[in-house]
Motif scaffolding. Structure first.
Motif, PDB file in Angstrom:
ATOM      1  N   PRO A 164     -26.869   8.370 -57.104  1.00 46.18           N
ATOM      2  CA  PRO A 164     -26.407   8.060 -55.742  1.00 46.18           C
ATOM      3  C   PRO A 164     -26.325   6.571 -55.470  1.00 46.18           C
ATOM      4  O   PRO A 164     -25.411   6.109 -54.784  1.00 46.18           O
ATOM      5  N   LEU A 167     -23.059   5.197 -57.112  1.00 46.61           N
ATOM      6  CA  LEU A 167     -21.866   5.515 -56.332  1.00 46.61           C
ATOM      7  C   LEU A 167     -21.794   4.678 -55.060  1.00 46.61           C
ATOM      8  O   LEU A 167     -20.743   4.111 -54.727  1.00 46.61           O
ATOM      9  N   ALA A 168     -22.902   4.611 -54.333  1.00 51.39           N
ATOM     10  CA  ALA A 168     -22.906   3.888 -53.062  1.00 51.39           C
ATOM     11  C   ALA A 168     -22.645   2.397 -53.266  1.00 51.39           C
ATOM     12  O   ALA A 168     -21.961   1.758 -52.451  1.00 51.39           O
ATOM     13  N   VAL A 171     -18.912   1.939 -53.854  1.00 51.51           N
ATOM     14  CA  VAL A 171     -18.197   2.078 -52.586  1.00 51.51           C
ATOM     15  C   VAL A 171     -18.336   0.811 -51.754  1.00 51.51           C
ATOM     16  O   VAL A 171     -17.360   0.279 -51.209  1.00 51.51           O
ATOM     17  N   ASN A 183     -14.011   8.689 -52.009  1.00 53.76           N
ATOM     18  CA  ASN A 183     -14.856   9.882 -52.111  1.00 53.76           C
ATOM     19  C   ASN A 183     -15.091  10.187 -53.588  1.00 53.76           C
ATOM     20  O   ASN A 183     -14.151  10.497 -54.325  1.00 53.76           O
ATOM     21  N   THR A 195     -19.985  10.821 -52.489  1.00 58.97           N
ATOM     22  CA  THR A 195     -19.796   9.941 -51.346  1.00 58.97           C
ATOM     23  C   THR A 195     -18.690  10.478 -50.458  1.00 58.97           C
ATOM     24  O   THR A 195     -17.715  11.074 -50.935  1.00 58.97           O
ATOM     25  N   ALA A 197     -16.244   8.640 -48.043  1.00 61.86           N
ATOM     26  CA  ALA A 197     -15.819   7.290 -47.676  1.00 61.86           C
ATOM     27  C   ALA A 197     -14.304   7.264 -47.531  1.00 61.86           C
ATOM     28  O   ALA A 197     -13.592   6.822 -48.428  1.00 61.86           O
ATOM     29  N   SER A 230     -21.192   8.111 -46.022  1.00 67.81           N
ATOM     30  CA  SER A 230     -22.468   8.696 -46.464  1.00 67.81           C
ATOM     31  C   SER A 230     -22.484   8.897 -47.970  1.00 67.81           C
ATOM     32  O   SER A 230     -21.442   9.039 -48.609  1.00 67.81           O
ATOM     33  N   VAL A 231     -23.689   8.953 -48.512  1.00 72.70           N
ATOM     34  CA  VAL A 231     -23.901   9.345 -49.900  1.00 72.70           C
ATOM     35  C   VAL A 231     -24.778  10.589 -49.895  1.00 72.70           C
ATOM     36  O   VAL A 231     -25.761  10.672 -49.159  1.00 72.70           O
ATOM     37  N   ILE A 244     -24.304   4.999 -46.287  1.00 74.42           N
ATOM     38  CA  ILE A 244     -24.029   3.885 -47.184  1.00 74.42           C
ATOM     39  C   ILE A 244     -24.045   2.607 -46.360  1.00 74.42           C
ATOM     40  O   ILE A 244     -23.368   2.511 -45.338  1.00 74.42           O
ATOM     41  N   SER A 267     -27.139  -0.614 -50.763  1.00 73.80           N
ATOM     42  CA  SER A 267     -26.149   0.424 -50.545  1.00 73.80           C
ATOM     43  C   SER A 267     -26.673   1.719 -49.942  1.00 73.80           C
ATOM     44  O   SER A 267     -25.896   2.484 -49.393  1.00 73.80           O
ATOM     45  N   VAL A 268     -27.923   2.044 -50.094  1.00 73.66           N
ATOM     46  CA  VAL A 268     -28.429   3.307 -49.610  1.00 73.66           C
ATOM     47  C   VAL A 268     -29.687   3.079 -48.811  1.00 73.66           C
ATOM     48  O   VAL A 268     -30.615   2.414 -49.280  1.00 73.66           O
TER      49      VAL A 268
END
Length: 269
Positions: A164, A167-168, A171, A183, A195, A197, A230-231, A244, A267-268
């Motif tokens: 996660p 990915l975040a 993004v 996404n 994600t 996004a 969101s993640v 995110i 990021s998270v």
């Protein structure tokens, strides 16, 4: 744009996950209900799944619409798995049209998909791509924005980031460089990271397992919409959704200061 889906749960056939539902991925290839950009996803498709005792996923991809591949109907009918990631593709203009551009992308035990596009590609992300090891750039499967995003995610994973977080971070970094829709779906066969996004994402968890998808595959109960920005992290038993945090750029120091300005991404939450 695309539509995609990931599943974790008891052994389930690809047909039951992708073809049988009234609004499943097959139907979404020609009649998605919640897609915000584009009306069809007819530029290819792919499915990846894990066989018992083998951490490296199998993969089936084609450059034709899912409905045009009669062989996949038979493959899906007899193939069962506890972990699946699949997607139908609507190609970004100017990208590779062959099956190498269709998700899922893979690396070792990972499967990855991108639903969205990078605006201004490839120039807009050239600076980010230049930070990647040359070997990673040379190993891109296709000339497509999704492949570059996957390379950025791979680089974060290789550096030790959890799925996660990887990915975040991508993004946040890409959103700081350009606009677009990001996404992502990522699984190693035991956990799903995703994600939301720029496009829709939802999830449902019940006795049949956990599904994370661009949109509901039926009108049954239990579907939850993921807020944009969101993640999500999911297993067969648990789903967690967090925001995110956008990339932050520290203000430049006063003239003459010895402090060096730098940017950072948290990021998270």
């Amino acid at each position: 744009m695309c539509r995609h889906l990931a599943f974790l749960g008891p052994p389930t056939s690809l047909a039951d996950l992708l073809l049988a539902p009234a609004h499943g991925l097959l139907t979404q290839s020609w009649a998605p209900r919640r897609q915000r950009n584009g009306t069809m996803n007819a530029d290819g498709f792919g499915a990846g799944w894990y066989a018992p005792g083998d951490p490296v996923p199998a993969r089936y991809r084609r450059a034709v619409p899912m409905w045009a591949d009669a062989s996949f109907t038979d493959v899906a009918r007899v193939t069962t798995s506890t972990a699946v990631l699949a997607a139908v593709r609507s190609a970004t203009p100017g990208t590779t049209p062959d099956e190498a551009a269709a998700a899922p992308y893979t690396d070792g035990n990972w499967l990855f998909s991108h639903n969205g596009r990078v605006d201004g590609w490839p120039t807009s992300v050239a600076a980010l791509a230049a930070q990647l090891p040359p070997a990673r750039l040379l190993s891109l499967e296709a000339r497509v924005d999704s492949a570059v995003l996957w390379a950025l995610v791979q680089d974060r994973l290789a550096a030790g980031a959890a799925a996660p977080e990887a990915l975040a971070t991508v993004v946040a970094d890409v959103s700081a460089a350009t606009t677009g829709r990001f996404n992502f779906l990522l699984t190693d066969g035991t956990t799903i990271a995703a994600t939301a996004a720029g496009d829709t994402l939802c999830w449902r968890r019940n006795g049949s397992g956990t599904v994370v998808a661009s949109e509901p595959s039926d009108d049954g109960p239990g579907w939850h919409q993921v807020p944009d920005g969101s993640v999500l992290t999911a297993t067969a038993e648990h789903v967690d959704v967090r925001p995110i945090v956008p990339r932050r750029t520290e203000p430049a120091p006063a003239q003459g200061s010895a402090v060096i300005s730098r940017s950072r991404s948290s990021s998270v939450l």
